[in-house]
Each structure stands twice: as structure tokens, then as C-alpha cells.
Design an enzyme around this catalytic site. Structure first.
Site, PDB file in Angstrom:
ATOM      1  NE  ARG A  50      -9.768  21.413 -24.663  1.00 18.97           N
ATOM      2  CZ  ARG A  50      -8.997  20.471 -25.189  1.00 18.97           C
ATOM      3  NH1 ARG A  50      -9.545  19.465 -25.849  1.00 18.97           N
ATOM      4  NH2 ARG A  50      -7.686  20.534 -25.085  1.00 18.97           N
ATOM      5  CG  HIS A  90      -8.169   6.366   6.161  1.00 11.39           C
ATOM      6  ND1 HIS A  90      -8.161   7.429   7.051  1.00 11.39           N
ATOM      7  CD2 HIS A  90      -8.872   5.381   6.769  1.00 11.39           C
ATOM      8  CE1 HIS A  90      -8.825   7.089   8.140  1.00 11.39           C
ATOM      9  NE2 HIS A  90      -9.264   5.849   7.994  1.00 11.39           N
ATOM     10  CG  HIS A 112      -7.357  23.404 -27.779  1.00  9.96           C
ATOM     11  ND1 HIS A 112      -6.020  23.583 -27.561  1.00  9.96           N
ATOM     12  CD2 HIS A 112      -7.975  24.512 -27.300  1.00  9.96           C
ATOM     13  CE1 HIS A 112      -5.828  24.745 -26.958  1.00  9.96           C
ATOM     14  NE2 HIS A 112      -7.003  25.338 -26.796  1.00  9.96           N
ATOM     15  CE  LYS A 131      -4.371   7.876   8.697  1.00  3.32           C
ATOM     16  NZ  LYS A 131      -4.555   9.297   8.856  1.00  3.32           N
ATOM     17  NE  ARG A 179      12.181  18.933  19.859  1.00  5.95           N
ATOM     18  CZ  ARG A 179      11.661  20.061  19.376  1.00  5.95           C
ATOM     19  NH1 ARG A 179      12.431  20.946  18.823  1.00  5.95           N
ATOM     20  NH2 ARG A 179      10.364  20.283  19.455  1.00  5.95           N
ATOM     21  CG  ASN A 214      -1.994  11.907   9.006  1.00  5.58           C
ATOM     22  OD1 ASN A 214      -2.065  10.776   8.526  1.00  5.58           O
ATOM     23  ND2 ASN A 214      -2.930  12.411   9.780  1.00  5.58           N
ATOM     24  N   GLY A 262       2.234   9.206  20.091  1.00  8.99           N
ATOM     25  CA  GLY A 262       3.474   8.457  20.297  1.00  8.99           C
ATOM     26  C   GLY A 262       3.458   7.662  21.589  1.00  8.99           C
ATOM     27  N   GLY A 269      -6.732   5.929  13.490  1.00 13.75           N
ATOM     28  CA  GLY A 269      -7.538   5.489  14.620  1.00 13.75           C
ATOM     29  C   GLY A 269      -7.464   6.446  15.794  1.00 13.75           C
ATOM     30  CD  GLU A 325     -10.813  11.026   9.130  1.00 10.80           C
ATOM     31  OE1 GLU A 325     -10.073  10.031   9.226  1.00 10.80           O
ATOM     32  OE2 GLU A 325     -10.512  12.130   9.632  1.00 10.80           O
ATOM     33  CE  LYS A 336       1.356  20.744  13.874  1.00  9.04           C
ATOM     34  NZ  LYS A 336       2.179  21.696  13.135  1.00  9.04           N
TER      35      LYS A 336
HETATM   36  C1  6PG Z   1      -7.052   9.077  11.537  1.00 12.94           C
HETATM   37  C2  6PG Z   1      -7.390  10.497  11.227  1.00 12.94           C
HETATM   38  C3  6PG Z   1      -6.321  11.443  11.629  1.00 12.94           C
HETATM   39  C4  6PG Z   1      -6.607  12.882  11.236  1.00 12.94           C
HETATM   40  C5  6PG Z   1      -7.733  13.478  11.989  1.00 12.94           C
HETATM   41  C6  6PG Z   1      -7.898  14.972  11.825  1.00 12.94           C
HETATM   42  O1  6PG Z   1      -7.065   8.309  10.581  1.00 12.94           O
HETATM   43  O2  6PG Z   1      -6.808   8.745  12.687  1.00 12.94           O
HETATM   44  O3  6PG Z   1      -7.588  10.625   9.855  1.00 12.94           O
HETATM   45  O4  6PG Z   1      -5.143  11.017  11.012  1.00 12.94           O
HETATM   46  O5  6PG Z   1      -5.479  13.640  11.488  1.00 12.94           O
HETATM   47  O6  6PG Z   1      -8.897  12.849  11.650  1.00 12.94           O
HETATM   48  O7  6PG Z   1      -8.046  15.374  10.514  1.00 12.94           O
HETATM   49  P1  6PG Z   1      -8.560  16.857  10.221  1.00 12.94           P
HETATM   50  O8  6PG Z   1      -8.053  17.736  11.318  1.00 12.94           O
HETATM   51  O9  6PG Z   1      -7.977  17.247   8.902  1.00 12.94           O
HETATM   52  O10 6PG Z   1     -10.045  16.789  10.223  1.00 12.94           O
END
Ligand code: 6PG
Length: 479
Positions: free
Chosen positions: A445, A185, A451, A182, A34, A102, A14, A129, A189, A75
Site C-alpha cells: 500500500r 442470530h 499509504h 436477531k 388488513r 425481521n 402473527g 423460533g 444460524e 412481512k
Molecule cells: C428464526 C429464523 C427466521 C428466519 C428463517 C428463514 O429465528 O426463527 O431465523 O427468522 O426467517 O430461518 O431464514 P432464511 O429464509 O433466510 O433462511
């Protein structure tokens, strides 16, 4: 109010996003947390940012120009609902609440629906990122209404990473579309990371190279078609020496991989949609397997091959691993885009797959040269049913497939786990197969559950009277 944008939740992501916003021409940023200490710390340590701090939600709302626009960076989970409710109380119709965490996309769909009733816009935006990206330019995947995009678009464009001259942000689709994309994504990843880890393991066991030497291999790969952020940082991690022991850091890190859940969501969602994201699933499961020390402790004595990997020509072997990695990577991305395509159909989002590839070219964790090839593929055929059938990928797979097969075979023979490599290959061969043994599964099946099945030679649905005279009858379609 004087601020055109606000940030709620001033932990590292943030704070960094707020600083990024403040650094761009035209933005005045209101900040709220907060506990006021964090707000105070951010404001005093970055006087240049000209933040407008608030001590309460009321003050925060008052500091924002209309339509008020605020990005929540807390979070993901119940805390997000609490912040949304607090903002809804002090915001007015037409204002915009953005959740940059997320969040699970189904939560975003629920929240968007609830907030919309009040006339306020709710936008779930995936931001990728990490801390660095938040500060200097992330890849941003916003969902939400068209109305909200009018105000939000220019603000998000001002802070996003730039790839090939274009900001890495697009209005992905309505309600939960941004968080859905996302999520995928992150699934990709996971797969990318696991594939790289398997490549490292095979090279190390096959050639005896040290982590530092393998770092050089990855650095070299990063100059070719595999060029990507994850390959780049892999070299950095492998080169790192532990100050305490003098050993390669990778040898002193406990080999139990954590996860915060987005990879698992990708797979759970794919199971619901019936999309075979097997490479992503293996990557998630590989982390799970690693994290069961009690099971691993009792399994070390299980029989395996007596000989390890036998590599005659290390350079040729490394090149084969590289090709296997590239081919498997094509599969992982193809599966991920398949999930986005299926999700869009299920949830009625119109998602431009080529635009997704483009906004992933910069800022995010999976940023890579490779994404240009995906963007090209969708530019040529926007409704491509299987990404890896695009001519460029077919050609790459043609070049790679024999190396891929030999690496998967060698790993199996030597007893080295390569779940993402091998499942990607199995998926590929499954797609290619003219006939699949699914016909036998249908027969089974039908045998135990009536089935039913369809035939290759005529329309209709059929059942064999297995416990009778085994003649075939026409039947109701039960799937
Ligand atoms: C991103 C990442 C991020 C993610 C971490 C940790 O795009 O910047 O995807 O959002 O939270 O990579 O992910 P894990 O803890 O599940 O490995």
C-alpha cells in the site's frame, strides 16, 4: 379497552403469537388484520383464546387498555411502515408499538426516532423460533426504550420459551439493538446450518453411509456437546423418505439454497464494522453459489482430483468430522458475538453478551447446550475481547484442532468444498499468528499509494520514497 396486548398481522407467525399470548394467564388479546377474513378465521377457529377482534385500526385502538401495546407481525419491509403509520394515527403518547418482524436494524433505528417524536414508544423486537416457537415459546430480543420495557417486559416474559427456569427474553438495548442481535442470530444460524451440511457431505462421501445411517450419527451427536435443535432436526430431515420415489428426501430436494436476506445483512453490517465474520460469510456465499445453476452447469468439467476421499477407519473419520464441526462452530459463535460487541460500541448500546447467550438457550433456531458455555464465559469475563479465548473453548479447541486440520486437509485433497470448515480454521490460525503477512500488504500500500505504515520498533508513521532513493521519511498518518 379490555385487551392488554394486541397483534396486527395474522399470518401464521402473527396468529401463533396471538394464540400464545392468549394462552397465558392475565392476557386479553386484541387482533387485527388488513383483510378481515383472517381475523375472523383466527377468532372462530380458536374460541378458547377469547380474542377481541377489530375490523379497523380505530376499533383496534379502542379495544386496548392504556398504555396500548401492539405487536406488528407483518412481512418486513414497506408494509411495516404502513402499519406503523396507521397505528401512530390511532395511538397516544405513552402507547407502545412493537415490530416483531425481521426488520433491518437501521430501519428500526429510523422508525424508533420518527415514532418517538409523537411520544409513542417504538420497539423493534427480534422473535426467533419459527411458527412453532411463536406458538409455544420463542426467544425474544426486544430493543426500544426503558419506559416501554416496564409494560412490555412482563408480557413478553409470559410468552417466551423457558430455558433452565429463565424466560428467553431480555431488554437487549435501545432502539435497533434487538433487531441487530436477531440479525446476528440469523447469521450464526446460517453458519451453523452450513457447517452441519458440510459435515453431512463429508461423512456421506467419505464413508458411503446412507442418509438414514447419517441420521443416526447426528442423533448420536445430539447426545453430546453438539446437542442442539439444528443437529436434532438434521437427523429428522436425513431420515425422511420421499413418498413418491422411495428415495431419501434429501436426494430429491433441489440443491439450491434460498435466503431471505438476514444472513446477508449480518455480513454487510460486519463489513461496515470491520468485523471478520468469515464463517458466516462463507455460509451466505455457499447458498449463493448453490443458487447459480447456469454457472454450475458449465463448471462440472473443471479439473479436480482423480480420487475421492479415502477413509480407512469410518468411525475415526466421523469422530474427526464431529470435532471439526465443533471447532468451527466455536469460531462461528465467537465471530457472531464479536459483531454484537462491535455493533454495541458503534451504536452506543449497552448489550450484556452473557444475557444474549442465555436467551438463545431456548426457543430460537440456534438453541443449544453450547450457549451455556458462552454464558459461563461472559459471566467469568464480561468484557472478553474474543469469545473463543475463554478457557473452556481453548480446551475444546485443543482437543479438536488436529482433527479439524486433518478434515480440512482431506476435503481439499479430495476436492470436496468445505468453505465454512476451512474458513473457520483460517480465521483461527489468523488470530493465533504472532506475525501476519499484513506487514507486506502495508508495504504494498505504501509503495503504490503512499499509504504509510507503522514500525514495530518505534512510534510514528512512515513512508518509504519508493520512486526516489528509497529512504524512509516520517509521514502524516493516513491509515
Ligand atoms: C428464526 C429464523 C427466521 C428466519 C428463517 C428463514 O429465528 O426463527 O431465523 O427468522 O426467517 O430461518 O431464514 P432464511 O429464509 O433466510 O433462511
Amino acid at each position: 379497552g379490555v385487551a392488554n396486548i394486541g397483534v396486527v398481522g395474522l399470518a401464521v407467525m402473527g396468529s401463533n403469537l396471538a394464540r400464545n399470548l392468549a394462552s397465558r394467564e392475565g392476557n386479553t388479546v386484541a387482533v387485527f388484520n388488513r383483510s378481515y377474513e383472517k381475523t375472523e378465521h383466527l377468532v372462530t377457529s380458536h374460541p378458547e383464546a377469547g380474542f377481541v377482534p377489530a375490523t379497523s385500526y380505530e376499533e383496534f385502538a379502542a379495544s386496548l387498555a392504556k398504555p396500548r401495546t401492539a405487536i406488528i407481525m407483518v412481512k418486513a419491509g414497506a408494509g411495516t411502515d404502513a402499519v406503523i403509520n396507521a397505528l401512530v394515527d390511532v395511538f397516544e403518547p405513552g402507547d407502545i408499538i412493537v415490530d416483531g418482524g425481521n426488520a433491518l436494524f437501521t430501519d428500526t433505528i429510523r422508525r424508533e426516532k420518527a415514532v418517538r417524536e409523537t411520544g409513542i414508544n417504538f420497539v423493534g423486537a427480534g422473535i426467533s423460533g419459527g411458527e412453532e416457537g411463536a406458538l409455544n415459546g420463542p426467544s425474544i430480543m426486544p430493543g426500544g426504550s426503558d419506559e416501554s420495557w416496564v409494560t412490555l417486559g412482563p408480557i413478553l416474559r409470559s410468552i417466551a420459551a423457558i430455558a433452565e427456569g429463565e424466560p428467553c427474553v431480555t431488554h437487549v438495548g435501545h432502539d435497533g439493538a434487538g433487531h441487530f442481535v436477531k440479525m446476528v442470530h440469523n447469521g450464526i444460524e446460517y453458519a451453523d446450518m452450513q457447517l452441519i451440511a458440510e459435515a453431512y457431505d463429508l461423512i456421506r462421501r467419505g464413508t458411503g453411509k446412507t442418509p438414514a445411517e447419517i441420521a443416526d450419527v447426528f442423533a448420536e451427536w445430539n447426545r453430546g456437546e453438539l446437542e442442539s435443535y439444528l443437529i436434532e432436526i438434521t437427523a429428522e430431515v436425513l431420515r425422511q423418505v420421499d413418498a413418491e420415489t422411495g428415495l431419501p428426501l434429501v436426494d430429491v430436494i433441489l440443491d439450491q439454497a434460498g435466503a431471505k436476506g438476514t444472513g446477508a445483512w449480518t455480513v454487510q453490517t460486519a463489513l461496515n464494522l470491520g468485523v471478520p465474520v468469515s464463517g458466516i460469510a462463507e455460509a451466505v456465499f455457499a447458498r449463493s453459489l448453490s443458487s447459480h445453476p447456469e454457472q454450475r452447469a458449465v463448471s462440472g468439467g473443471l479439473p479436480g482430483p482423480t480420487e475421492g476421499l479415502r477413509v480407512e477407519d469410518p468411525d475415526a473419520f466421523i469422530e474427526d468430522v464431529r470435532r471439526a464441526l465443533y471447532a468451527s462452530k466455536i469460531v462461528a459463535y465467537s465471530q457472531g458475538f464479536d459483531e454484537i460487541r462491535a455493533g454495541a460500541a458503534e451504536y452506543d448500546w449497552s448489550i450484556d453478551l452473557g444475557a444474549i447467550a442465555k436467551i438463545w438457550r431456548g426457543g430460537c433456531i440456534i438453541r443449544a447446550q453450547f450457549l451455556n458455555r458462552i454464558a459461563d464465559a461472559y459471566a467469568e469475563t464480561p468484557d472478553l475481547p474474543v469469545l473463543l479465548t475463554a478457557p473452556y473453548f481453548v480446551e475444546a479447541l485443543e482437543r479438536s484442532q488436529s482433527a479439524w486440520r486433518s478434515i480440512v486437509g482431506a476435503a481439499a485433497t479430495a476436492g470436496i468444498p468445505a468453505p465454512a470448515f476451512s474458513s473457520s480454521l483460517a480465521y483461527y490460525d489468523g488470530l493465533r499468528a504472532e506475525r501476519l503477512p499484513a506487514a507486506l500488504v502495508q508495504g504494498q500500500r505504501d509503495f503504490f499509494g503512499a499509504h504509510t505504515y507503522k514500525r514495530i520498533d518505534k512510534p510514528g508513521t512512515f513512508h518509504t520514497l519508493w520512486s526516489g532513493d528509497r529512504t524512509e521519511i516520517e509521514a502524516e498518518d493516513t491509515h
